[in-house]
Design an enzyme around this catalytic site. Structure first.
Site, short mmCIF file in Angstrom:
data_model
loop_
_atom_site.label_atom_id
_atom_site.label_comp_id
_atom_site.label_asym_id
_atom_site.label_seq_id
_atom_site.Cartn_x
_atom_site.Cartn_y
_atom_site.Cartn_z
CE LYS A 13 39.74 40.10 28.63
NZ LYS A 13 40.94 40.21 29.22
NE ARG A 88 38.24 38.35 34.58
CZ ARG A 88 38.19 39.49 33.86
NH1 ARG A 88 37.17 39.94 33.11
NH2 ARG A 88 39.02 40.34 34.08
NE ARG A 127 44.30 48.66 31.13
CZ ARG A 127 43.70 47.29 30.84
NH1 ARG A 127 43.43 46.92 29.71
NH2 ARG A 127 42.98 46.94 31.66
NE ARG A 161 40.31 48.59 34.45
CZ ARG A 161 40.25 47.41 33.95
NH1 ARG A 161 39.90 47.15 32.56
NH2 ARG A 161 40.44 46.27 34.82
NE ARG A 172 43.20 43.77 36.59
CZ ARG A 172 43.36 44.73 35.77
NH1 ARG A 172 44.15 45.76 35.97
NH2 ARG A 172 43.04 44.77 34.58
P1 AMP Z 1 38.07 43.78 33.38
O1 AMP Z 1 37.59 45.06 33.15
O2 AMP Z 1 37.87 42.45 32.44
O3 AMP Z 1 39.84 43.61 33.51
O4 AMP Z 1 37.49 43.40 34.98
C1 AMP Z 1 37.82 44.20 36.04
C2 AMP Z 1 37.45 43.39 37.26
O5 AMP Z 1 36.07 43.11 37.30
C3 AMP Z 1 38.05 41.99 37.36
O6 AMP Z 1 39.48 42.07 38.16
C4 AMP Z 1 37.28 41.41 38.32
O7 AMP Z 1 37.44 41.80 39.78
C5 AMP Z 1 35.63 42.00 37.91
N1 AMP Z 1 35.45 40.93 36.74
C6 AMP Z 1 35.16 41.45 35.47
N2 AMP Z 1 34.51 40.39 34.62
C7 AMP Z 1 34.37 39.14 35.71
C8 AMP Z 1 33.77 37.97 35.45
N3 AMP Z 1 33.49 37.67 34.39
N4 AMP Z 1 34.10 37.12 36.80
C9 AMP Z 1 34.27 37.71 38.02
N5 AMP Z 1 35.02 38.92 38.07
C10 AMP Z 1 34.87 39.72 37.02
#
Ligand code: AMP
Length: 215
Positions: A13, A88, A127, A161, A172
């Protein structure tokens, strides 16, 4: 134009959002990036989000909905934006509908990037990014041309990360299937859901997304 890029962690994404940002002049809104910035800055929101992020579970709807509500009102979003990692949960999708309606905005496309689960863990755990310019790399699939040197800016510092490890990735992915996948029928019922093959090469995925957006 307002686009949602949808898919599990590692679907690509962020990579595709950056491409669309450049090609269409839209702004990438990644709730994950915004939350990581809040954690790094040790804001109240960052402190409230940190434990959930570290364990691979979702941050509360209240926090992320608040982030997006404020962010989409900023000037740079006037030409449109790409939502990467939001919504989400069904509650977030419903809140987004309300926010967009309040501003007289329409959602143009929800694009699901489909990737096999087995491919995701390798993508995510391999990554890393340039610490200076943010260019993305991968241990095996996308190495810099000169080892240890960023192709784009020449920096020799890279970051990974904290949640990109096999254990947290498992949580996740679980959160994706439990809380996020149920958002798909929400958009399918509205007729806005489209799919692309996230297993294809980066350029091919970008071409498929372009075709969806041009239709
Ligand atoms: P990402 O970078 O999108 O993989 O997000 C990293 C982490 O941020 C996720 O594992 C969640 O803990 C939190 N997070 C990001 N976006 C959301 C969302 N829309 N709703 C809830 N938690 C989020």
């Amino acid at each position: 134009m307002i686009i949602i890029l949808f898919g599990p962690p590692g679907a690509g994404k962020g990579t595709q959002a950056q491409r669309i940002e450049k090609s269409r002049g839209l702004v990438q809104l990644s709730t994950g990036d915004m939350l990581r910035a809040a954690v790094a800055a040790e804001t109240e929101m960052g402190k409230a989000a940190k434990a959930a992020m570290d364990s691979g579970s979702l941050v509360t709807d209240e926090i992320v909905i608040g982030i997006i509500r404020d962010r989409i009102q900023e000037e740079d979003c006037k030409n449109g934006f790409i939502l990467d990692g939001f919504p989400r949960t069904v509650a977030q999708a419903e809140a987004l509908d309300v926010m967009l309606a309040e501003q007289g905005l329409n959602l143009d496309a929800v694009i699901e990037m489909k990737v096999d689960d087995e491919a995701l863990v390798d993508r995510v755990c391999g990554r890393y990014t340039c610490a200076k310019c943010g260019e993305g790399y991968h241990d095996t699939n996308l190495k810099p041309k000169v080892e240890g040197v960023c192709d784009v800016c020449g920096s020799t510092e890279f970051t990974r990360r904290k949640d990109d490890n096999p254990e947290t990735f498992g949580s996740r992915l679980q959160a994706y299937y439990a809380d996020t996948a149920p958002v798909l029928p929400y958009y399918a019922d509205k007729g806005t859901l489209q799919q692309v093959d996230g297993m294809a090469a980066i350029d091919e995925v970008a071409a498929q997304i372009d075709a969806v957006l041009a239709a």
